[in-house]
Structures are given as structure tokens and as C-alpha cells.
Scaffold this active site. Structure first.
Site, PDB file in Angstrom:
ATOM      1  N   SER A 170      -6.174  15.794  14.112  1.00  0.00           N
ATOM      2  CA  SER A 170      -5.540  15.214  12.915  1.00  0.00           C
ATOM      3  C   SER A 170      -4.571  14.100  13.277  1.00  0.00           C
ATOM      4  CB  SER A 170      -4.805  16.311  12.128  1.00  0.00           C
ATOM      5  OG  SER A 170      -3.876  16.980  12.952  1.00  0.00           O
ATOM      6  N   ASN A 223       2.022  26.072  12.904  1.00  0.00           N
ATOM      7  CA  ASN A 223       1.942  26.310  11.447  1.00  0.00           C
ATOM      8  C   ASN A 223       3.285  26.088  10.752  1.00  0.00           C
ATOM      9  OD1 ASN A 223      -0.610  26.994  12.176  1.00  0.00           O
ATOM     10  ND2 ASN A 223      -0.482  29.164  11.627  1.00  0.00           N
ATOM     11  N   THR A 279      -2.422   1.791 -33.700  1.00  0.00           N
ATOM     12  CA  THR A 279      -3.020   3.108 -33.487  1.00  0.00           C
ATOM     13  C   THR A 279      -4.518   2.864 -33.560  1.00  0.00           C
ATOM     14  OG1 THR A 279      -3.076   3.715 -35.824  1.00  0.00           O
ATOM     15  CG2 THR A 279      -1.076   4.309 -34.621  1.00  0.00           C
ATOM     16  N   HIS A 280      -5.260   3.563 -32.760  1.00  0.00           N
ATOM     17  CA  HIS A 280      -6.713   3.350 -32.659  1.00  0.00           C
ATOM     18  C   HIS A 280      -7.026   1.906 -32.278  1.00  0.00           C
ATOM     19  CE1 HIS A 280      -7.087   7.220 -34.859  1.00  0.00           C
ATOM     20  NE2 HIS A 280      -6.028   6.760 -35.512  1.00  0.00           N
ATOM     21  N   SER A 294     -11.354 -17.344 -10.489  1.00  0.00           N
ATOM     22  CA  SER A 294     -12.750 -16.936 -10.319  1.00  0.00           C
ATOM     23  C   SER A 294     -13.423 -17.872  -9.324  1.00  0.00           C
ATOM     24  CB  SER A 294     -13.465 -17.005 -11.667  1.00  0.00           C
ATOM     25  OG  SER A 294     -14.868 -17.117 -11.481  1.00  0.00           O
ATOM     26  N   LYS A 335     -10.864 -19.742 -15.099  1.00  0.00           N
ATOM     27  CA  LYS A 335     -10.356 -18.380 -15.183  1.00  0.00           C
ATOM     28  C   LYS A 335      -8.967 -18.161 -14.600  1.00  0.00           C
ATOM     29  CE  LYS A 335     -12.968 -15.030 -16.054  1.00  0.00           C
ATOM     30  NZ  LYS A 335     -12.768 -14.122 -17.151  1.00  0.00           N
ATOM     31  N   ASN A 342      -7.215 -14.537 -14.155  1.00  0.00           N
ATOM     32  CA  ASN A 342      -7.491 -13.122 -14.426  1.00  0.00           C
ATOM     33  C   ASN A 342      -6.299 -12.217 -14.115  1.00  0.00           C
ATOM     34  OD1 ASN A 342     -10.166 -13.635 -15.198  1.00  0.00           O
ATOM     35  ND2 ASN A 342     -10.855 -13.580 -13.069  1.00  0.00           N
ATOM     36  N   GLU A 378      -5.402  -4.902 -13.409  1.00  0.00           N
ATOM     37  CA  GLU A 378      -6.670  -4.167 -13.342  1.00  0.00           C
ATOM     38  C   GLU A 378      -6.719  -3.260 -12.110  1.00  0.00           C
ATOM     39  OE1 GLU A 378     -10.209  -6.808 -14.429  1.00  0.00           O
ATOM     40  OE2 GLU A 378      -8.565  -8.219 -14.220  1.00  0.00           O
ATOM     41  N   TYR A 391      -2.148  30.791   6.983  1.00  0.00           N
ATOM     42  CA  TYR A 391      -2.613  29.456   7.350  1.00  0.00           C
ATOM     43  C   TYR A 391      -4.123  29.436   7.586  1.00  0.00           C
ATOM     44  CZ  TYR A 391      -3.288  25.074   9.843  1.00  0.00           C
ATOM     45  OH  TYR A 391      -3.742  23.843  10.213  1.00  0.00           O
ATOM     46  N   GLN A 427      -5.019  21.393   7.074  1.00  0.00           N
ATOM     47  CA  GLN A 427      -4.843  20.121   7.768  1.00  0.00           C
ATOM     48  C   GLN A 427      -5.251  18.943   6.872  1.00  0.00           C
ATOM     49  OE1 GLN A 427      -5.538  19.752  12.125  1.00  0.00           O
ATOM     50  NE2 GLN A 427      -7.322  18.552  11.507  1.00  0.00           N
ATOM     51  N   LYS A 435      -2.539  16.500   4.066  1.00  0.00           N
ATOM     52  CA  LYS A 435      -1.613  15.372   4.195  1.00  0.00           C
ATOM     53  C   LYS A 435      -2.234  14.038   3.807  1.00  0.00           C
ATOM     54  CE  LYS A 435      -0.702  17.159   8.215  1.00  0.00           C
ATOM     55  NZ  LYS A 435      -1.121  18.518   7.812  1.00  0.00           N
TER      56      LYS A 435
HETATM   57  N1  ARG Z   1      -2.805  19.865  12.806  1.00  0.00           N
HETATM   58  C1  ARG Z   1      -2.550  21.097  12.128  1.00  0.00           C
HETATM   59  C2  ARG Z   1      -2.317  20.834  10.630  1.00  0.00           C
HETATM   60  O1  ARG Z   1      -2.113  19.716  10.267  1.00  0.00           O
HETATM   61  C3  ARG Z   1      -1.336  21.741  12.692  1.00  0.00           C
HETATM   62  C4  ARG Z   1      -1.359  23.216  12.588  1.00  0.00           C
HETATM   63  C5  ARG Z   1      -2.412  23.766  13.451  1.00  0.00           C
HETATM   64  N2  ARG Z   1      -2.385  25.158  13.492  1.00  0.00           N
HETATM   65  C6  ARG Z   1      -3.432  25.876  13.913  1.00  0.00           C
HETATM   66  N3  ARG Z   1      -3.328  27.145  13.889  1.00  0.00           N
HETATM   67  N4  ARG Z   1      -4.533  25.307  14.316  1.00  0.00           N
HETATM   68  O2  ARG Z   1      -2.381  21.731   9.818  1.00  0.00           O
END
Ligand code: ARG
Length: 468
Positions: free
Chosen positions: A33, A120, A165-166, A287, A293, A295, A300, A327, A332, A335
């Protein structure tokens, strides 16, 4: 079979001791990751510094070991600030990367950093710390956007325009009123982000993999030193839940839906058909084929990007649905989507503000639009109500006047002469025309929440106060 444990350990793989076989390069990269969580490097170092300080204070590691680890982590921080900490794209994640460097540079001392900790709780603390740093930036950006819109609104307290409205002309309002309506929504977005921030302000450190630690950690110390309000109450919850990411993903999605709708207004207003807004040339694009144009691409694109934040939220909800406690590696994936949503909102707010601050409004055209499309019909009916007629009757009489107008090719009831109006009701007098002008119509609706200039000034004042 050859044992790859040592080789993997040397490469910074934290779990190398257990597995004699190593995933192939493609498989290893698949579960890595680092491309996403290298964003958390600052937080990972900060979390580790507090963790080693706590380990030292608690006598879990010797004081000089804690000092040596802290000095090395401080050095890493400096290298990072100076742009001299190249993050290895081949690492498994940011946590193993930092621990790997400590081990490489300090040997066994480096190997002591992870006592009483799991990736974790580490990733959970990094993630929350990052959000505590970034979301306030977003709050500032939101507040700036609201302020910019309120300034525009204040300039246009008396600029009448059709309210719809509408998407059909409905009643006259003012541009100031319309822009203040946008601000009211954005101000609630601000509240959503700060509420989420408040709830996530708990420190997961000490939660370990899922069940805390038998070592005498001081969770209060870690929490305080990292600037959290308090430690997360339950360690399983601390590593398993991501509701804070959902809340922020939701706040991002809602903010983007707001911006998307505002931008739809802008796109309409910028059309030849409406002609209400003149976007600055620097906030427009041309354009490649049609020479004439200009735009509203920024509007948008912001509208389009609301699709990704909606998708990110749905993705995050789907990710969590059905995950067994505590966990799971699925987490992972949490994020990337939230980072993308936060980046998107931040960028869109900046662009939206720039576009709106530089825009000019064609107030004459807006006002002219108020005199066509029977925006005065409701005022006509209310005029009759003020003269004692039951509303349903007043509605019907005015509707008949509208039909008379249409038959005569007229576009507002003010175009009828007094004798013509009196054919429908004797209650119409000469003063009806004052009540029918767009400015009078707006001025009359001075109830709290209404579009009358003085009332909108009051609304703006309240929103400004809430921003402080
Ligand atoms: N890269 C992992 C994550 O973003 C970190 C935690 C990993 N933990 C594990 N037991 N493999 O969640």
C-alpha cells in the site's frame, strides 16, 4: 525448499520469520500500500516518536534506547522536510518502510520500536492524525468560499432575478438571496466536517492488533502527546471501525453535491438563453473547432467531479459492509478513496471560489427576465387576499387573468390595464401595479428567511457570525 525468511527480513518485510516462502514480485506489489500510504509518512514518524517516548517512560525499553530511536526518528523528520527521504516504492507500506530504515541504521535498537504496537493500531493512528491535519485546511477553504459568496451576495441585495421551481420562472427573488441560499448549505457542510473531526479525535495507539497489549503501555500519555482528546475506548473498535472515514467521505460527497448544483446554476446562467452571468475569460475555456465559444468548463468539471466523491463514498460503504471484526486487509483500501475525496473537495472549492469571485452578473438581464413569465401572479393573488378575498378564490381569479394575458400575447399580469383587471375582480385598484413590480414583490417578502434586502442582510450577518 529454500527459506527466504532472512532475505525478506533484510528487505524490511516485518512478518518474514513466519513464512518460508516469499510472494512473487507481482503478488508482493499487489498487496503493498506504499503508493497510497506514503502520504502518512509524517504522521507515521510522529506516532513512532511518541510511542518510543512512552516505551522509555514505562521502562519497556531502556531510556538510552528510547533516546537513540527518538534521535533517529527526528533525523528522519528533518530528512523528510528537506526532501531527502526517498520513500522506497518497493516497500510493503509506510510502517514497514520506517521501521526498516530504523533497523538498517540502528540494528537491534531499531528492532525495539514495535514493542506493544501492531500495524493495525499504527495505521489507524496515522490515518486519524492525517485527517486532523488536513480537515482543518478544508474547513478554512470552505469558510473562505462562503465568505467570498457572502460578499457577492451583499453586493446584490437589490439585484432582482427570477426564482425558479421546476426550472420555470416562479417568483422574483434577488441574486443576493440566491447566493445566500448556497452559503446556508455550505455552512452546514462546515458543521459536518467539524463534527466528524470532533468524533475522530481519539487515539488508537495501544490497541495493538485487536486486543491491546500485556505490556504496561501508557495510552493516556500517547494520546495526549499526539494531541488527541483521549484514547479510543475499546481496542477492537479502534482497529476495526472506519466510521470516521465514512463520515468524512459523506461530508465530502454532500459538499460536492452542493457545489455540483451551484455549478449547474452557473452553467445555465452562462448560456445565451439565460445570459445572467459573465464568467471571466481566465475562468472559461474555448473550443478547438468553434471559434466563438466561451465555455463554463470549470463549473462543468466541478459538477462532474461530484460523481467521484459519490462513488468514493459508496465504495467505502461497500468495503466495510460484511467485514468481520476486527482488522481485515480489506481495510487497506479505505485510504485511497477518502484521500481522493478530500483532494477533490479542496481543489473544487478553490476553483469554484476563483470562478465566482471573478464573475460578473448581468443584472439588467436578470431584472428584465422578471417581467416575463408571470412572476407577479402570486403577488396579484396576495393583493386580493389583502383585500379580504379567500386565497383559493384569489388564486382562481388571478389564474384567469393569466389566461387573459396569454390570449392577448402578454407575459405578466402587470401588462393588463386596470379596466381589464377589474373585469375579473372589482377589488383591483390602481395601487395594484406597485405591488406587482419585481422590487416591490421582493421587498414585501420580508419575513424571516425571505428575500427582502434587509432580511437577506440579516441572514448574511448570521452566517458571517457562524463562520467566526
Ligand atoms: N498497510 C496496512 C493498511 O493500510 C497496514 C496494516 C496492516 N496490518 C496487517 N495485519 N496486515 O491497512
Amino acid at each position: 525448499m529454500k527459506d527466504h525468511g532472512d532475505e525478506q527480513a533484510a528487505a524490511g518485510v516485518l512478518w518474514a520469520g513466519r513464512l518460508a516462502e516469499k510472494p512473487g514480485a507481482e503478488a508482493f506489489a499487489f498487496q503493498s500500500s506504499i503508493a497510497v500510504d506514503s502520504r502518512l509518512v509524517r504522521e507515521d514518524i510522529a506516532g513512532s516518536r511518541v510511542h518510543v517516548a512512552m516505551l522509555g517512560r514505562q521502562g519497556i525499553i531502556p531510556a538510552d534506547t528510547a533516546a537513540a530511536l527518538d534521535a533517529e526518528l527526528a533525523r528522519l523528520e528533518e530528512e523528510l522536510e528537506a526532501g531527502k527521504l526517498p520513500i522506497d516504492p518497493g516497500a510493503e507500506d509506510i510502517h514497514s518502510f520506517i521501521e526498516g530504515i530504523l533497523t538498517e541504521r540502528l540494528g537491534d535498537t531499531g528492532r525495539m520500536v514495535h514493542a506493544g504496537r501492531s500495524r493495525n493500531d499504527q495505521v489507524a493512528v496515522d490515518f486519524r492524525l492525517y485527517l486532523k491535519r488536513i480537515v482543518p485546511e478544508l474547513l478554512r477553504e470552505l469558510a473562505e468560499t462562503i465568505r467570498a459568496l457572502l460578499n457577492k451576495a451583499e453586493e446584490h441585495l437589490n439585484s432582482v432575478m427570477p426564482g425558479y421551481t421546476h426550472l420555470q420562472r416562479a417568483q422574483p427573488v434577488t441574486l443576493g438571496y440566491h447566493l445566500t441560499a448556497w452559503c446556508a448549505g455550505l455552512e452546514r457542510d462546515l458543521g459536518r466536517f467539524s463534527d466528524a473531526l470532533e468524533r475522530l479525535d481519539e487515539c488508537p495507539l495501544g490497541a495493538g492488533a485487536l486486543a491491546g497489549s500485556g505490556l504496561p503501555l501508557d495510552r493516556d500519555f500517547s494520546s495526549q502527546a499526539l494531541g488527541f482528546r483521549e484514547p479510543v475506548l475499546n481496542s477492537m473498535d479502534a482497529v476495526a471501525d472506519r466510521d470516521f472515514a465514512l463520515e468524512l467521505g459523506g461530508a465530502c460527497a454532500i459538499t460536492m453535491i452542493h457545489l455540483s448544483r451551484f455549478c449547474e446554476d452557473v452553467v445555465l446562467w452562462a448560456s445565451e438563453e439565460f445570459g445572467f452571468i459573465n464568467l471571466a475569460e481566465a475562468w472559461s475555456t474555448g473550443s478547438s473547432i468553434m471559434p466563438q465559444k466561451k465555455n463554463p468548463d470549470f463549473a462543468e468539471l466541478i459538477r462532474g467531479k461530484a460523481g467521484r466523491t459519490t462513488g468514493n463514498l459508496v465504495g467505502l460503504l461497500s468495503l466495510l459492509k460484511g467485514l468481520p471484526y476486527a482488522y481485515d486487509k480489506d481495510l487497506q483500501e479505505d485510504k485511497e478513496s477518502l484521500f481522493d475525496s478530500l483532494d477533490t473537495v479542496l481543489a473544487c472549492l478553490r476553483m469554484f471560489r476563483g470562478m465566482m469571485e471573478s464573475a460578473a452578473f448581468n443584472t439588467e438581464r436578470m431584472e428584465a427576465a422578471c417581467t416575463r413569465g408571470f412572476l407577479d401572479a402570486t403577488d396579484g393573488a396576495e393583493y386580493l387576499v389583502r383585500r379580504g378575498l379567500p386565497f383559493r378564490k384569489a388564486h382562481e381569479i388571478t389564474a384567469r387573468v393569466v389566461r387573459d394575458c396569454i390570449a392577448a400575447g402578454q407575459r405578466s399580469i402587470a401588462e393588463r390595464s386596470l379596466p381589464e383587471l377589474r373585469e375579473r375582480s372589482e377589488l383591483f385598484e390602481a395601487d395594484v401595479y406597485q405591488a406587482l413590480s419585481p422590487a416591490a414583490s421582493v421587498a414585501a417578502r420580508k419575513l424571516s428567511g425571505g428575500p427582502a434586502p434587509e432580511e437577506v442582510r440579516r441572514q448574511i450577518g448570521i452566517l458571517r457570525k457562524r463562520l467566526r
